[in-house]
Every structure is written in C-alpha cells, then in structure tokens.
Motif scaffolding. Structure first.
Motif, PDB file in Angstrom:
ATOM      1  N   THR A   1       1.012  -1.121   0.103  1.00 30.98           N
ATOM      2  CA  THR A   1      -0.021   0.034   0.219  1.00 30.98           C
ATOM      3  C   THR A   1       0.847   1.161   0.059  1.00 30.98           C
ATOM      4  O   THR A   1       0.533   2.183  -0.743  1.00 30.98           O
TER       5      THR A   1
ATOM      6  N   VAL B   1       3.578   6.527  -5.004  1.00 33.11           N
ATOM      7  CA  VAL B   1       3.717   6.989  -6.424  1.00 33.11           C
ATOM      8  C   VAL B   1       2.429   7.608  -6.810  1.00 33.11           C
ATOM      9  O   VAL B   1       2.663   8.503  -7.843  1.00 33.11           O
ATOM     10  N   ALA B   2       1.239   7.361  -6.305  1.00 34.25           N
ATOM     11  CA  ALA B   2      -0.174   7.873  -6.550  1.00 34.25           C
ATOM     12  C   ALA B   2       0.418   9.500  -6.332  1.00 34.25           C
ATOM     13  O   ALA B   2      -0.193  10.456  -6.944  1.00 34.25           O
TER      14      ALA B   2
ATOM     15  N   ARG C   1       2.351   2.140  -3.228  1.00 30.27           N
ATOM     16  CA  ARG C   1       1.512   2.721  -4.314  1.00 30.27           C
ATOM     17  C   ARG C   1       1.079   4.173  -3.920  1.00 30.27           C
ATOM     18  O   ARG C   1       0.816   5.007  -4.786  1.00 30.27           O
ATOM     19  N   GLN C   2       0.869   4.371  -2.558  1.00 31.04           N
ATOM     20  CA  GLN C   2       0.437   5.841  -2.186  1.00 31.04           C
ATOM     21  C   GLN C   2       1.583   6.887  -2.519  1.00 31.04           C
ATOM     22  O   GLN C   2       1.086   7.870  -3.050  1.00 31.04           O
TER      23      GLN C   2
END
Lengths: 528, 528
Positions: free
Chosen positions: B109, B115-116, B112-113
């Motif tokens: 998680t 990179v987002a 991805r946080q």
C-alpha cells in the motif's frame, strides 16, 4: 593527525571505509598498518578490465549533443550558483531539451487522474475523481495481469491500449484502417527507433547497412547508427526553403551512398526536430515513391504530430499518404511510425510512454520483433496508461471534456504564440536568421559567426558554434545546443533552442540572446 | 456478392480499406477496377526490404525462453478457452514468469500511495493519505524538474533517489560506504545488464569477448550475448550440491574458453534464477578472488536479495564481501551490482524500476556510460519513485510502519511457505528431484524423461523437456518453462516454475504436475 593525513591520500570510498573500520574495530596502530598496506598496492596495482582502450569502440563513437558537454557545463554552473557562487545571472535557463514540465508546463489533469487511479485503485471510491477517468482506469486495469499496474504486460503492450491506439489512428487518418496487432507500445519513441534499427542493422554485414537521415537531425539517430556500426547517409534539408525535404537531394544522397554501402532505411522526422518544418503532402508522396522505387524501409518519426502551429500547415501522417497513393504502395512499402507521450500537449517525458505502428512488415520478421521486445519484458505500465489517455481523451459529451479541452488548447495556443515570438525576435537580430517554427518545439536559427571567432574556436579544438554556445551559457546562463550536434552544412552555424519557457521567460531569454549576439559580433568583428 | 468474394481474397488491412473506400467514395464498378488493379500486383510484387534473409543475424540468434514458444502456446489456449473452447481444465496457470501481481500478490500500500501522490500531487491535500507517504512524495518531486514526474530526470536518475539508494546500501552492508554518484537508476535490471554488457562487448573485436555465465542461467544473459555477438562461456552450477557455484568449475570454464576467446566478464545471479540457491560468503570470496586473479569484470545480479527463505541461508552482497577481503580487492575489482523493483516483496514488475551500483569503474569509462544512458534520456520516473520507497521504507517510529511491515512479512512469509511446499511435493514424486528453494522465486526440479519420450521429442525436432512442458500445458493448463531454455547439463532435463501462485492454487498446480508426471512416466515406460 597522522591518521587524518593518511586518509586524505586515499580515495573517497576508501576513506570512508577506513574511517568506519577505524571507529568500529581498530585502534590507531592497526589502522595505520592497514593504510600502509593499501599504500603499498599503488606500485603493483591490478589493471582495470574496462578502460578507454578496451571499451566497445562503437560506444566511444556515440555522440548525443542534447545532453552533451554543454549540458554538463550548465549543471556545473547551476551547482556553483546553488553553493553561493556569483555569475552575471541568477539562474540557468535550460532551453536545450524538449522537457516541457521542467519548463513549468502543467500536466493535463485528466491524464494524471487516470494514471493515479491505475496506480492506487483505492481512489476509485473517491468522489473527487471524475467517472470519465475512473472508467478508463478500470478498463486499463482489466487489461493488466491481476488488475495491477505492477504486472508485466505482454511485450507489445496491454491489448486494450493497443486497440485504443489503432482506433485513434483510424480516426486521425480519416478511416484508413489500423490493425491493433501492428501496434507496439514502447519505452518512449527512442526505444522503438533503436529496436527497429536493431532489426535492420548488422554490424557484421559485409555490405554495410546505410541509414538515411535528415541533416539537421535529432541526434538519437546518429547515436544509434554509431552504436550499431551502421553507415550514416546524410540528406540535407533545404534551409533556404524552410527546411523542406528536396527529393533531388534524396536521390543525390542515395546514389553517393551506394558507392560504399547498401542504403536500406530512410528516417524522416515530421514535424522536424530540430528544424520545426511541417512536411507537405506532396513532399511525403515523393519520399514514399522514392522509398518504393529504391526498396527502402521507411521510419517516420511523428512524435510532434500534435505540435503544428503555422496556420498554412497541417500534419499528414506517412501512413495516410501511403494509403492514398494506392494499392501498389500501401500493400508493399514497409513503414514504421513512432509516437510518444513526451511531446504534443501532454509533455509527459518522465513516463517514457510511446508506441510504434508497423506496416507491411514480413510476418516472420514481426515474430522476431516480438521476441526481441520480450527480452526487455515490457514497456513501463504507467507510460502505457498515459499513452492510452492521449489516444482516448475526453469526448465532447463527457463531463471532463471542458477542462481537458481548455488545458490542451492553452498549452498548444501558448506554444503557437511562442513559436511566432521566437521567430520574430530572432529575425530582428543582425546576423541571425530563423526559419518559421511551423511545428515541433524548437527554433534552429542560423547564426553568423565572424571569421575571427571561427579561428579562435579551431585553435581551441572546438566547433565554432560550440564556442558560441559556451560563451552564451557563461555570460547569460542560457543553455542551448550547438548546431554541430545535429549536423549542418559546412561553414553554416546554428543552435537549437526550445520554445518551452513561459512567454515572460522566453522574452527575457530572447532578449539576452539578442544582446549577447550583438556583443559577440562586435567583439570578433573588431567593430568596437 | 462479387464484391464480397473479391474482398475475401485480399488481406485484412486491404479489405478494410477497400470497404472503407467503397462505402465512402466509390460505386461497385470503380471498386472492382481498384480490386483488380491490386490483383495484378501479385505478379510484380515489390520485394520486402526486411526479410528473414536480411534480418540482423544477431537478432535471429536471440532466444528468450521465459516468453518463448510455450508461452505463446499458453496464450493461444487461453484465447481458445475464452472463446468457449473446451479443454480438460478451465484455466491456464502461468507459472512461467516471476510476475507476482499477475499471480494475485497485492501491492504494498505504502509504495502505491507514494507513487500516486507523485503522479497526482493534488492528493497531498487528501487526509486519506498518510504524512509519511506525503513527505516522501514531496521530496521526490523536489528532485524532479518542475516538480513533476513528467520531466526527464538526469540520465543516471533523480539525485535524491540515488542518495537514498546509497544510504540503503550502506545500511544493508553494515557501514561499507556507498557513493551516490556510483548509483544509476535503470529501466528494470535487464536494462542495466544490457547497458553494462554493451560497454564490454564489441561485435567487431578480433579477440572476441567471452562472457562467463552460470548454467542454468536467466536467459536475458544468453539473449544479450547473442544480440551483441559475444561468446557465451558456460560455467555449470553443481546440481548435486544444491546448485552451488564450484570454483574449480570456474577455472575449467575459463581455461577452456581462453582457447577461442578473451573472457572479460563474469556474471553471477545470487540468489539464483532459475536455481534458487543462495551463495555462501566463502563461495563469493572465491569468485571475487578468481575475478581478481583473472582480471574479470564482475556483474552481480542481486535482484532477489530480499528473497531468502532457508533459515540457514543469508544474503551476502558481493560488494560487502569484496570490502571485507581487504584493500587489494576493494580498490581494484570492477563490480556492478543490479537491483530491481520487480522482485523482493514488492513485485512491481510493471513499473520497470531498478538500479545498479558501479564500483571501481575507470572514471573515463563512467563518463562514457553516462553518455550511453543519456541517448535513452532517462529511466521511467514512476519506476524511480517506486525504487525510492523500497530503499527508504517506513521506519518503526512512523505511523505507516505497522501496516507496511505486516504486508511485507505476509508476502515474504507466504513465499517461504510456498518454497518449502514446492520442494516437498515435488520431491515426493518418483522421477522428480528438486533442490531446496533457498531463495528467489523459482523451483528448477530435475525430471526423469524416459528414453522413449526422448526419442519421440528428437523425432519431432524438439528438446525432450519442451515436449514434456508442452504436454503438461495441453493436458493440465500449467505453463512452465523447459530447462533447455535456461541451459542444463547434457542428458539432464528440468523445468522452471515460479512459486508465486497462492498456496491453494500452488497445491492444485503441484498435484496436477505430480499426476501428469506419473502418467507421463507410465505412458513412455510402457508400464501401463
């Protein structure tokens, strides 16, 4: 004290390691024994395996001006300024590379929303993301293994993205069909261009492969040709005619090259980089006819297809023109067209997205292409997703259309304005002549360099336009690339600058170039 | 009617285009004239420029089993099932490639946080993203031109990410120093490996360059060697000794190769792919001593450094061992180590992130390396950001640590369990012998293939283990890669399977392999 002195005599890594060993395990005496044992090694140092003498000579031959010595120098000056050094300017303006976001261009919101949703699908529940973005992200993820951007895709790319690209091309080319199985996603256009050249060029070929490229060219081509040990076959664009491609020059270049190699490929950049011209339909027909007659493989670099500013110009894809020339052409000429997320109105260079469409390639060769791509597994998925948004943008009936359209028009409108502004200001400077920037992102003005400056450069062992650009950088902080990095006719000099800075900054930049040029002329013409 | 019949005789693209022309511009008579003019062309068809005869022979020589014929076949079967076809199984299980997310592994998680957030910085205002992720994203964006993931980075990568990687390496190696200027971000590890080999190998070399690789190997190496026309020098891992690297075998391979080429590089994969062994410190010392003595450049593929499962094994980096061997080694042996976002506990293959650390490279050669990298501009920024999270994960004092640690442990714990399970089930099958999966993501069991099956395969012109794997695929839907794609001793046969499916699926898969193997033995041993 003694320790510190010894430490200074060793290299950085050794220093740290010794210090570490010292602090951790050793007392000073042991430490000094260690140091001196290292010192003794100086005499019988093991030779390096990889030196300039043993380096692959093809790598040595590669040149890439866009990130070449002048850019390294610009980096040095930037660091010097950061560390409190002083120069006659407060910042370096990098107009050397088509890097839109670095010049302050804002990303297209919709594109980033889709990629963020793909990256972190928990955002699908967020009301602040529009449905139009969500369904696109869902569709892309459906095409990914385990519905994750973290999976490898098939080597040619995610199937639904390939289909979207084919649909986009059909629409762009007013119905000329596009088969999604001819579409291959790439890691930026550069990757695609290298891959196709790799198929065509064998370093071991006895009748060496000639690759025809425009001069001036984008130096990826010359770099790839050097790396692969192909023969660079130059055809010169006609500066006096707005950098148009002259078919007679193609014939001349081809015939001359045939004496010493086998020309097999012709590369075209349209709209032109660094030259900014947009090719007419008639000219494209002539090139394709020539390629047909001489059995040349056509590589059409169309990454600036959305960057056309001159009102009397229009982008014509090589593929559409080929189809319109009739079945004898479109069923036989081998053509690859390249596109990218890095240019256009999105400027998403960092995503390294792109695609190529491959027409009339021998099916067995196509299988070899897929095999070659598979060794590198796949292009980055975020770049593939970004490419998907470019070919499948919001439609007028979608809620997101208005904002998307505003952002797109704002970027393209500003570029058109800056293209005009650049041409106008440069042409008002004595000793600078700039063709209209019909498209792409660069001006490539011709600069008059006084004979005295040419002599000085030669004495320094550098190209005259390199001397010019280094002086410009040192005196104004403006980083542009000498024309010699792109190729130019003998005894003509140019530089390439991007039109990407904001209008305010571009005005300042152009004013500085003007002042610099005038003082440079004065200095070397003895007119002071 | 006539029209439709004609249309069927032409190829797909032509069809569509004719149909389009027909519908849009032509009446039936004109259409038929056009069709027949195309028909006439069949006789005097222009030859293709790029055919199997003219294709770069080095491309032809490339083989890449991991995405080779068996995987194409698996794709065909998948499509057949999707279209309603029937087989003795309902789905194809792809255990051919280390693609964790495609096998259902969930992304970390926190990664991805970050990179987002980098992708869509408006999310910085969202309370649902943790501060730990936000500050990392802000820091990465600070390092990007225009604070955007859409800018090109410097060709070696974003500076602060290079610094984070160096800090990570120092910590991993318990204080052995790492200089961030020796770190180069890459587009996955494959890209880095190809780039370094490119420096070392010249196709035109009269004393051709030998590249020592383990057998079995990951076929990127053999593919790169073929593409670059180097000489593959095989050293065989010792299957009877858990695939250990035997120093005597290195000497044998080196001496044998010296007769016909100049061995200049040794490649090591640790933990091993496809063999799953984890090298002991003693063994690494021996390899480094050998490289030192024979002046070999060392390429150490350490992408599975976080994937060690056997309780008695530990990952030792080549670099740390080199430093511990003392100054005569660490100040001279040229070493490049590769890492990746694709493996470990993150499994982020699609991001194409990775880095290499380059030790003791000649400074002039390093400048050439940077030049070569710059031609492709930069690695994808999202992949660089992902790499940053891996080397700079949540720390115990951070709020996100607990969740991060749980997710990481859960992935690595499951992998360890699956490694054990795979070994146990396979070893219980008569005619299969599987070394312990100490690390990485694969089992590489040896399979007994009865002489009759070997003969049958030879008659069909294929490797016996290819026949075996094709039969396994056709009968059970399980896609694994024949050992011949990785290399193996003559008259031994293997396959590579990943341990990535979920435990439930892996149990099913292994059960099917067992049943298949038993029935295969029966069939070909005439025991029925």
């Amino acid at each position: 004290m003694l320790v510190r002195k010894c430490v200074r005599t060793l290299d950085y890594n050794c220093n740290l390691y010794y210090l570490f060993l010292y602090q951790k395990h050793y007392n000073e005496k042991n430490f000094l024994t260690l140091i001196s044992s290292a010192g003794r090694l100086d005499g019988k140092m093991r030779e390096k395996t990889l030196t300039m003498d043993t380096l692959n000579p093809q790598v040595k031959a590669v040149e890439y001006a866009v990130r070449g010595p002048i850019v390294l120098k610009a980096g040095e000056i930037e660091r010097y300024l950061e560390e409190g050094g002083t120069k006659p300017f407060s910042e370096v303006i990098k107009a050397n590379i088509g890097d839109a976001h670095a010049m302050g261009q804002q990303p297209i919101t919709f594109l980033r929303q889709v990629v963020a949703l793909c990256t972190f699908p928990e955002l699908m529940d967020s009301p602040s993301f529009p449905e139009d973005a969500k369904w696109r992200a869902r569709r892309i993820l459906q095409g990914c293994g385990g519905h994750s951007l973290g999976s490898y895709s098939a080597s040619p790319g995610v199937e639904c993205i390939r289909k979207d690209i084919a649909a986009y091309i059909e629409q762009r080319d007013e119905g000329v069909p596009s088969d999604w199985e001819n579409i291959y996603l790439t890691t930026g256009a550069s990757d695609g261009i290298m891959t196709i050249l790799r198929l065509l060029v064998s370093g071991k070929d006895s009748s060496r492969t000639g690759v025809m490229i425009p001069i001036p060219q984008y130096p990826l081509y010359s770099a790839a040709i050097s790396e692969m040990d192909a023969v660079q076959v130059n055809y010169y664009l006609d500066e006096d005619n707005c950098w148009a491609l002259d078919i007679n020059e193609l014939h001349r270049a081809y015939q001359a090259a045939k004496q010493h190699c086998q020309p097999r490929v012709i590369c075209i950049i349209n709209p032109g980089n660094p030259t900014g011209q947009v090719q007419s339909k008639k000219c494209i027909e002539e090139v394709l006819h020539f390629a047909y007659e001489e059995n040349l493989f056509v590589m059409s670099d169309e990454v600036y297809q959305d960057n056309v500013y001159a009102p009397d110009c229009q982008f014509h894809s090589f593929k559409k023109v080929l189809y319109e020339m009739g079945p004898e052409y479109f069923s036989s000429v081998e053509l690859v067209s390249f596109h990218s997320t890095s240019k256009g109105y999105t400027g998403e260079c960092g995503f390294r997205g792109g695609y190529m469409e491959v027409i009339n390639m021998d099916p067995e060769v196509k299988a070899q292409l897929v095999k070659l791509l598979s060794v590198r597994l796949c292009p980055p998925l975020a770049g593939q997703a970004a490419m998907d948004v470019i070919v499948n943008p919001p439609q007028p009936e979608e809620h997101t259309f208005k904002q998307f359209h505003q952002e797109k028009s704002s970027v393209l409108g500003a570029l058109a304005e800056k293209a005009k502004l650049t041409e106008q200001i440069l042409n008002a400077v004595p000793g600078i002549k700039c063709n209209p920037v019909q498209g792409a992102m660069y001006a490539f003005p011709r600069i008059f360099i006084p004979p005295k400056a040419v002599e000085e450069a030669k004495a320094l062992g550098m190209q005259p336009d390199m001397l010019y650009c280094l002086r410009l950088l040192e005196e104004t902080g403006i980083c542009v690339v000498p024309g010699s990095g792109f190729g130019q006719k003998d005894r003509t000099y140019h530089f390439r600058m991007t039109i990407l800075p904001s209008i305010e900054k571009l005005n300042v930049l152009l004013g500085k170039v003007r002042d610099f040029h005038i003082s440079f002329l004065k200095e070397y013409s003895g007119l002071e």
